[in-house]
Design a protein around this motif. Structure first.
Motif, PDB file in Angstrom:
ATOM      1  N   ASP A  43      42.170 -75.105  39.088  1.00  0.00           N
ATOM      2  CA  ASP A  43      43.133 -75.762  38.703  1.00  0.00           C
ATOM      3  C   ASP A  43      43.573 -76.950  39.975  1.00  0.00           C
ATOM      4  O   ASP A  43      43.887 -78.143  39.420  1.00  0.00           O
ATOM      5  CB  ASP A  43      44.019 -75.209  38.094  1.00  0.00           C
ATOM      6  N   ILE A  44      44.272 -76.046  40.635  1.00  0.00           N
ATOM      7  CA  ILE A  44      45.314 -76.624  41.926  1.00  0.00           C
ATOM      8  C   ILE A  44      43.989 -78.132  42.087  1.00  0.00           C
ATOM      9  O   ILE A  44      44.827 -78.713  42.711  1.00  0.00           O
ATOM     10  CB  ILE A  44      45.748 -75.584  42.954  1.00  0.00           C
ATOM     11  N   ALA A  45      43.218 -77.936  42.562  1.00  0.00           N
ATOM     12  CA  ALA A  45      42.457 -78.593  43.347  1.00  0.00           C
ATOM     13  C   ALA A  45      42.091 -80.043  43.100  1.00  0.00           C
ATOM     14  O   ALA A  45      42.372 -80.433  43.357  1.00  0.00           O
ATOM     15  CB  ALA A  45      40.905 -77.827  44.420  1.00  0.00           C
ATOM     16  N   LEU A  46      41.810 -79.528  41.361  1.00  0.00           N
ATOM     17  CA  LEU A  46      41.753 -80.398  40.653  1.00  0.00           C
ATOM     18  C   LEU A  46      42.435 -81.664  40.669  1.00  0.00           C
ATOM     19  O   LEU A  46      43.022 -83.069  40.597  1.00  0.00           O
ATOM     20  CB  LEU A  46      41.136 -80.216  39.081  1.00  0.00           C
ATOM     21  N   LEU A  47      43.872 -81.002  40.831  1.00  0.00           N
ATOM     22  CA  LEU A  47      45.299 -82.022  40.788  1.00  0.00           C
ATOM     23  C   LEU A  47      45.747 -82.298  41.633  1.00  0.00           C
ATOM     24  O   LEU A  47      46.060 -84.067  41.981  1.00  0.00           O
ATOM     25  CB  LEU A  47      45.932 -80.843  40.440  1.00  0.00           C
ATOM     26  N   LEU A  48      45.294 -82.580  43.240  1.00  0.00           N
ATOM     27  CA  LEU A  48      44.715 -82.407  44.179  1.00  0.00           C
ATOM     28  C   LEU A  48      43.880 -83.553  44.662  1.00  0.00           C
ATOM     29  O   LEU A  48      43.975 -84.600  45.624  1.00  0.00           O
ATOM     30  CB  LEU A  48      44.861 -81.225  45.504  1.00  0.00           C
ATOM     31  N   GLY A  49      42.385 -83.747  44.189  1.00  0.00           N
ATOM     32  CA  GLY A  49      41.917 -84.429  44.313  1.00  0.00           C
ATOM     33  C   GLY A  49      40.955 -83.675  45.184  1.00  0.00           C
ATOM     34  O   GLY A  49      40.107 -84.646  45.841  1.00  0.00           O
ATOM     35  N   LYS A  50      41.460 -82.670  45.339  1.00  0.00           N
ATOM     36  CA  LYS A  50      40.794 -82.456  46.434  1.00  0.00           C
ATOM     37  C   LYS A  50      39.214 -81.286  46.367  1.00  0.00           C
ATOM     38  O   LYS A  50      39.754 -80.666  44.772  1.00  0.00           O
ATOM     39  CB  LYS A  50      41.187 -81.066  47.451  1.00  0.00           C
ATOM     40  N   SER A  51      38.435 -79.936  46.916  1.00  0.00           N
ATOM     41  CA  SER A  51      37.749 -78.887  46.413  1.00  0.00           C
ATOM     42  C   SER A  51      38.608 -77.136  46.793  1.00  0.00           C
ATOM     43  O   SER A  51      39.348 -77.825  47.705  1.00  0.00           O
ATOM     44  CB  SER A  51      36.511 -79.241  47.697  1.00  0.00           C
ATOM     45  N   PRO A  52      37.777 -76.250  45.927  1.00  0.00           N
ATOM     46  CA  PRO A  52      39.119 -75.238  46.327  1.00  0.00           C
ATOM     47  C   PRO A  52      38.060 -74.991  47.580  1.00  0.00           C
ATOM     48  O   PRO A  52      39.424 -73.978  48.214  1.00  0.00           O
ATOM     49  CB  PRO A  52      38.051 -74.542  45.358  1.00  0.00           C
ATOM     50  N   ALA A  53      37.408 -74.808  48.335  1.00  0.00           N
ATOM     51  CA  ALA A  53      37.080 -74.758  49.463  1.00  0.00           C
ATOM     52  C   ALA A  53      38.307 -74.944  50.443  1.00  0.00           C
ATOM     53  O   ALA A  53      38.824 -74.558  51.644  1.00  0.00           O
ATOM     54  CB  ALA A  53      35.585 -75.427  49.854  1.00  0.00           C
ATOM     55  N   SER A  54      39.144 -76.819  49.963  1.00  0.00           N
ATOM     56  CA  SER A  54      39.760 -77.481  51.112  1.00  0.00           C
ATOM     57  C   SER A  54      41.017 -76.093  51.729  1.00  0.00           C
ATOM     58  O   SER A  54      41.370 -76.750  52.402  1.00  0.00           O
ATOM     59  CB  SER A  54      39.716 -78.751  51.153  1.00  0.00           C
ATOM     60  N   ILE A  55      41.661 -76.413  50.055  1.00  0.00           N
ATOM     61  CA  ILE A  55      42.206 -74.650  50.134  1.00  0.00           C
ATOM     62  C   ILE A  55      42.759 -73.410  50.488  1.00  0.00           C
ATOM     63  O   ILE A  55      43.210 -73.402  51.220  1.00  0.00           O
ATOM     64  CB  ILE A  55      42.852 -75.031  48.337  1.00  0.00           C
ATOM     65  N   TYR A  56      41.041 -72.870  50.260  1.00  0.00           N
ATOM     66  CA  TYR A  56      40.878 -71.969  51.040  1.00  0.00           C
ATOM     67  C   TYR A  56      40.991 -71.624  52.756  1.00  0.00           C
ATOM     68  O   TYR A  56      41.011 -70.813  53.159  1.00  0.00           O
ATOM     69  CB  TYR A  56      40.073 -71.030  50.216  1.00  0.00           C
ATOM     70  N   LYS A  57      41.213 -73.288  53.705  1.00  0.00           N
ATOM     71  CA  LYS A  57      41.221 -73.182  54.497  1.00  0.00           C
ATOM     72  C   LYS A  57      42.601 -73.295  54.887  1.00  0.00           C
ATOM     73  O   LYS A  57      42.861 -72.482  56.237  1.00  0.00           O
ATOM     74  CB  LYS A  57      39.902 -74.731  55.004  1.00  0.00           C
ATOM     75  N   ILE A  58      43.787 -73.658  54.231  1.00  0.00           N
ATOM     76  CA  ILE A  58      44.551 -72.831  54.655  1.00  0.00           C
ATOM     77  C   ILE A  58      45.060 -71.757  54.040  1.00  0.00           C
ATOM     78  O   ILE A  58      46.087 -71.650  54.800  1.00  0.00           O
ATOM     79  CB  ILE A  58      45.587 -73.764  54.093  1.00  0.00           C
ATOM     80  N   PHE A  59      45.753 -71.828  52.953  1.00  0.00           N
ATOM     81  CA  PHE A  59      45.605 -70.383  52.181  1.00  0.00           C
ATOM     82  C   PHE A  59      44.420 -68.920  52.033  1.00  0.00           C
ATOM     83  O   PHE A  59      43.493 -69.309  51.971  1.00  0.00           O
ATOM     84  CB  PHE A  59      45.930 -69.971  50.989  1.00  0.00           C
ATOM     85  N   PRO A  60      44.079 -67.738  52.809  1.00  0.00           N
ATOM     86  CA  PRO A  60      43.596 -66.647  52.995  1.00  0.00           C
ATOM     87  C   PRO A  60      42.471 -66.340  51.107  1.00  0.00           C
ATOM     88  O   PRO A  60      41.227 -65.888  51.191  1.00  0.00           O
ATOM     89  CB  PRO A  60      43.478 -66.010  53.256  1.00  0.00           C
TER      90      PRO A  60
END
Length: 217
Positions: free
Chosen positions: A35-52
């Protein structure tokens, strides 16, 4: 701008903002990283690169809420008042922010309750900040001779323990609907008045090993 080129701090802030928005929309139990990735227009993987982990994301979201919506800031007029008045208003102001979140920002309040129940780093930081704020005001009161000379750290721990029912989201969340600020005012007035007595003058108080010491929470 790609995730790779976007400044890390800015991307962290974007994730936290998007996470806050989705949490308010769906609630902490139903919000997911997708849901967060969709709102950002990014992929979940890109978020997990920042947060473990998802837990780390939720902790960052809760931490931001503790530091923004749940941080009492005294007005310029209040800063001119005596230390006892500032200490009293800081405690009551913190309580009002908790009540406002409970009644007006229900989903985010659920999140900080989870943070408290899980003893997340964000909640521990909140308690340390509360202790530091109260210690500063108590120190000011000792300097102006409003409060009896005492160990400031111990006095702040005692004061925070006395008012914890007003500042811990787990307790505020189960307060009866009949609860009003009069009882909060009485509790804070009692805690502030104790600082002017000679009971703390010996320097006795909570130690780092005491389970009620909020500095060690």
């Amino acid at each position: 701008m790609s995730v790779r080129n976007q400044p890390r701090a800015g991307y962290i802030s974007s994730i936290v903002e998007a996470g806050t928005a989705t949490c308010r929309l769906y609630g902490p139990s139903k919000t997911n990283v997708a849901d967060i990735a969709l709102l950002l227009g990014k992929s979940p993987a890109s978020i997990y690169k920042i947060f473990p982990s998802k837990a780390a994301i939720w902790d960052a979201i809760a931490g931001n809420f503790f530091e923004t919506d749940l941080r009492f800031v005294a007005s310029a007029d209040l800063e001119l008042a005596n230390a006892a008045c500032r200490l009293r208003e800081a405690a009551l102001g913190q309580h009002r922010l908790m009540l406002q979140a409970r009644h007006g920002d229900h989903q985010m309040f659920k999140l900080v309750v989870l943070a408290a129940e899980g003893n997340w780093p964000s909640f521990r930081s909140y308690l340390k900040r509360l202790h530091a704020d109260m210690a500063r005001l108590i120190h000011d009161g000792i300097e102006t001779q409003e409060f009896a000379p005492t160990n400031v750290e111990a006095a702040a721990s005692c004061f925070c323990a006395a008012i914890i029912a007003l500042c811990d989201p787990r307790i505020v969340g189960v307060l009866p609907s009949s609860h009003c600020e009069i009882s909060a005012q009485e509790l804070v007035a009692f805690a502030v008045a104790s600082l002017a007595s000679s009971n703390l003058a010996s320097g006795s108080g909570l130690t780092d090993d005491d389970p009620m010491n909020l500095r060690g929470a």
